[in-house]
Design a protein around this motif. Structure first.
Motif, PDB file in Angstrom:
ATOM      1  N   ALA A   1      56.742  61.563  14.553  1.00 36.02           N
ATOM      2  CA  ALA A   1      56.557  62.966  14.859  1.00 36.02           C
ATOM      3  C   ALA A   1      56.478  63.113  16.269  1.00 36.02           C
ATOM      4  CB  ALA A   1      55.383  63.359  14.258  1.00 36.02           C
ATOM      5  N   PHE A   2      55.775  62.132  17.137  1.00 35.99           N
ATOM      6  CA  PHE A   2      55.492  62.170  18.494  1.00 35.99           C
ATOM      7  C   PHE A   2      56.796  62.192  19.007  1.00 35.99           C
ATOM      8  CE2 PHE A   2      52.917  62.511  22.099  1.00 35.99           C
ATOM      9  CZ  PHE A   2      53.287  61.635  23.259  1.00 35.99           C
ATOM     10  N   ALA A   3      57.777  61.150  18.623  1.00 36.13           N
ATOM     11  CA  ALA A   3      58.975  61.041  19.273  1.00 36.13           C
ATOM     12  C   ALA A   3      59.966  62.309  19.313  1.00 36.13           C
ATOM     13  CB  ALA A   3      59.530  59.830  18.833  1.00 36.13           C
TER      14      ALA A   3
ATOM     15  N   ASP B   1      55.577  68.020  22.052  1.00 32.89           N
ATOM     16  CA  ASP B   1      54.782  69.117  22.529  1.00 32.89           C
ATOM     17  C   ASP B   1      53.728  69.571  21.490  1.00 32.89           C
ATOM     18  OD1 ASP B   1      57.589  70.752  24.473  1.00 32.89           O
ATOM     19  OD2 ASP B   1      56.188  69.039  24.894  1.00 32.89           O
ATOM     20  N   GLU B   2      54.426  69.567  20.085  1.00 33.23           N
ATOM     21  CA  GLU B   2      53.730  70.108  19.071  1.00 33.23           C
ATOM     22  C   GLU B   2      52.500  68.924  18.591  1.00 33.23           C
ATOM     23  OE1 GLU B   2      56.509  71.085  16.041  1.00 33.23           O
ATOM     24  OE2 GLU B   2      54.869  71.203  14.601  1.00 33.23           O
ATOM     25  N   VAL B   3      52.686  67.622  18.993  1.00 39.00           N
ATOM     26  CA  VAL B   3      51.630  66.774  18.392  1.00 39.00           C
ATOM     27  C   VAL B   3      50.782  66.765  19.782  1.00 39.00           C
ATOM     28  CG1 VAL B   3      51.143  64.093  18.699  1.00 39.00           C
ATOM     29  CG2 VAL B   3      53.445  65.221  17.356  1.00 39.00           C
TER      30      VAL B   3
ATOM     31  N   LEU C   1      39.657  63.798  29.176  1.00 36.14           N
ATOM     32  CA  LEU C   1      39.101  64.701  28.419  1.00 36.14           C
ATOM     33  C   LEU C   1      39.823  66.037  28.617  1.00 36.14           C
ATOM     34  CD1 LEU C   1      35.397  64.259  29.856  1.00 36.14           C
ATOM     35  CD2 LEU C   1      36.431  63.293  27.705  1.00 36.14           C
ATOM     36  N   LYS C   2      41.097  66.002  29.282  1.00 38.81           N
ATOM     37  CA  LYS C   2      41.635  67.064  29.709  1.00 38.81           C
ATOM     38  C   LYS C   2      42.912  67.401  28.566  1.00 38.81           C
ATOM     39  CE  LYS C   2      42.882  65.790  33.469  1.00 38.81           C
ATOM     40  NZ  LYS C   2      42.686  64.837  34.266  1.00 38.81           N
ATOM     41  N   ASP C   3      43.797  68.546  28.509  1.00 37.77           N
ATOM     42  CA  ASP C   3      44.731  68.610  27.990  1.00 37.77           C
ATOM     43  C   ASP C   3      46.120  67.560  28.286  1.00 37.77           C
ATOM     44  OD1 ASP C   3      45.124  72.225  27.177  1.00 37.77           O
ATOM     45  OD2 ASP C   3      43.737  70.571  26.449  1.00 37.77           O
ATOM     46  N   LEU C   4      46.785  67.054  27.323  1.00 35.54           N
ATOM     47  CA  LEU C   4      47.781  66.097  27.487  1.00 35.54           C
ATOM     48  C   LEU C   4      49.056  66.929  27.218  1.00 35.54           C
ATOM     49  CD1 LEU C   4      47.120  62.575  26.063  1.00 35.54           C
ATOM     50  CD2 LEU C   4      47.659  63.030  28.463  1.00 35.54           C
TER      51      LEU C   4
ATOM     52  N   PRO D   1      47.914  60.294  22.930  1.00 36.79           N
ATOM     53  CA  PRO D   1      46.438  59.983  22.694  1.00 36.79           C
ATOM     54  C   PRO D   1      46.407  58.742  22.237  1.00 36.79           C
ATOM     55  CG  PRO D   1      47.316  62.007  21.433  1.00 36.79           C
ATOM     56  CD  PRO D   1      48.571  61.346  22.015  1.00 36.79           C
ATOM     57  N   HIS D   2      45.252  58.117  22.420  1.00 34.81           N
ATOM     58  CA  HIS D   2      45.013  56.806  21.974  1.00 34.81           C
ATOM     59  C   HIS D   2      44.269  56.742  20.609  1.00 34.81           C
ATOM     60  CE1 HIS D   2      44.080  52.438  22.247  1.00 34.81           C
ATOM     61  NE2 HIS D   2      42.787  52.684  22.233  1.00 34.81           N
ATOM     62  N   VAL D   3      45.119  57.170  19.811  1.00 35.76           N
ATOM     63  CA  VAL D   3      44.784  57.282  18.186  1.00 35.76           C
ATOM     64  C   VAL D   3      45.733  56.633  17.441  1.00 35.76           C
ATOM     65  CG1 VAL D   3      43.695  59.364  18.447  1.00 35.76           C
ATOM     66  CG2 VAL D   3      46.069  59.580  17.603  1.00 35.76           C
ATOM     67  N   VAL D   4      45.293  55.785  16.325  1.00 32.27           N
ATOM     68  CA  VAL D   4      46.406  55.390  15.291  1.00 32.27           C
ATOM     69  C   VAL D   4      47.041  56.071  14.406  1.00 32.27           C
ATOM     70  CG1 VAL D   4      46.292  53.420  13.479  1.00 32.27           C
ATOM     71  CG2 VAL D   4      45.019  53.094  15.671  1.00 32.27           C
ATOM     72  N   TRP D   5      48.026  56.277  14.408  1.00 29.81           N
ATOM     73  CA  TRP D   5      48.771  57.188  13.668  1.00 29.81           C
ATOM     74  C   TRP D   5      49.465  56.384  12.220  1.00 29.81           C
ATOM     75  CZ3 TRP D   5      51.792  59.214  18.521  1.00 29.81           C
ATOM     76  CH2 TRP D   5      51.127  60.085  19.113  1.00 29.81           C
ATOM     77  N   PHE D   6      49.785  57.128  11.342  1.00 29.66           N
ATOM     78  CA  PHE D   6      50.228  56.573  10.065  1.00 29.66           C
ATOM     79  C   PHE D   6      51.319  55.670  10.170  1.00 29.66           C
ATOM     80  CE2 PHE D   6      47.472  58.270   6.785  1.00 29.66           C
ATOM     81  CZ  PHE D   6      47.212  59.790   7.474  1.00 29.66           C
ATOM     82  N   GLY D   7      51.475  54.414   9.541  1.00 30.52           N
ATOM     83  CA  GLY D   7      52.315  53.576  10.007  1.00 30.52           C
ATOM     84  C   GLY D   7      52.247  52.673  11.380  1.00 30.52           C
ATOM     85  N   GLU D   8      51.030  52.949  11.928  1.00 26.88           N
ATOM     86  CA  GLU D   8      50.803  52.053  12.977  1.00 26.88           C
ATOM     87  C   GLU D   8      49.514  50.952  12.601  1.00 26.88           C
ATOM     88  OE1 GLU D   8      51.850  54.444  17.084  1.00 26.88           O
ATOM     89  OE2 GLU D   8      49.817  54.963  16.162  1.00 26.88           O
TER      90      GLU D   8
END
Ligand code: BV8
Length: 233
Positions: free
Chosen positions: A40-42, A46-48, A126-129, A146-153
């Protein structure tokens, strides 16, 4: 006594952060497969970014609640008695830390951190990315996420989590629906090693039947009561 606690979105629900699978939870309004996967990020960075920017701003306006504070107190009190609390969270908020918890294992990452896919640097954020923001470390744009773990990671700190889980005398799941793996499998792992298990939740989770013990109700009430009972027995 060594206790392993796994928290989920329910522990932060009363701080106003909402959950994922409850009525009007995040995943009932947004499609996780369109917002919480590397694909989704790839396809739609912008949406993510907009999705996580909204959640980051919500988090900065939120405060820890009595459940977060009780777990921070438990960490100190158990250490003073020669025991330990290993706090593992599926949450990407920093409310456990803001309540005073010193060691928090964020197996699904942290919303207030960004990671550069170009140079690998992880930094507080802390700001927008957006795709236009250059990485402060390598100066390249388009690589920050974002330093978060997405599904499949791969979730983070898995070795440390399993070591702590298997060394525990008690496994307690707090505020989680038990629907995301590998976290949802920890109760099975604990049971298989003869470790007592307890679920503390608003209502029975998907894997409620696997727990030896359970307490139901809002975390801001059930968690402080449970901590008090553990520390006075
Ligand atoms: C992995 C971060 C391999 C981002 C999240 C196909 C392809 C690839 C993988 C899979 C696949 N099919 C299945 C999988 C595995 C997949 C998975 O489990 N999918 C599910 C949907 C079936 N898992 C993965 O992809 C994981 N990686 O498998 O890699 C691997 C395997 C083993 C070992 C190593 C590697 C990665 C999963 C991480 C995804 N990222 N979040 C973001 O937040 O945007 S998941 C997301 O769900 C959140 O992190 C959340 O924490 C997590 C779990 O949800 P809960 O926290 O439980 O929240 P929920 O709303 O569901 O429940 C809230 C509960 O609180 C409810 O029970 C409610 O009753 C209660 N509650 C409400 N209010 C209160 C309350 N309780 C107390 N008090 C209250 N007031």
């Amino acid at each position: 006594m060594n206790i392993f606690v796994l928290t989920g979105a329910g522990v932060s629900a009363e701080s106003g952060l909402g959950t994922f699978r409850d009525k009007d939870g995040l995943w009932t309004r947004f499609d996780p497969m369109k917002l919480a996967t590397p694909e989704a990020f790839a396809q739609n960075p912008d949406e993510v970014h907009a999705f996580y920017n909204m959640r980051r701003q919500n988090l900065l306006a939120a405060e820890p609640n009595a459940a977060h504070r009780a777990l921070a107190h438990m960490e100190t009190a158990l250490a003073e008695r020669g025991g330990s609390l290993f706090l593992c969270t599926q949450n990407i908020d920093d409310l456990h830390e803001r309540a005073g918890s010193q060691r928090v294992a964020h197996m699904h990452g942290e919303l207030l951190k960004a990671r550069c896919t170009a140079c690998g640097e992880t930094m507080p954020w802390l700001k927008d990315l957006s795709v236009e923001v250059p990485c402060p470390s390598c100066r390249r744009s388009g690589g920050l996420r974002p330093h978060v773990v997405w599904f499949g990671e791969m979730p983070l700190e898995m070795d440390a989590l399993y070591d702590a889980l298997l060394a525990a005398d008690l496994f307690v799941a707090i505020g989680t629906s038990g629907s995301v793996y590998p976290a949802a499998g920890f109760v099975t792992e604990a049971q298989g090693h003869g470790i007592r298990t307890c679920e503390i939740n608003l209502d029975p989770s998907d894997n409620a039947r696997q727990f030896d013990d359970a307490r139901y109700g809002p975390a801001s009430a059930t968690v402080p009561t449970w901590v008090e009972q553990v520390l006075t027995t």
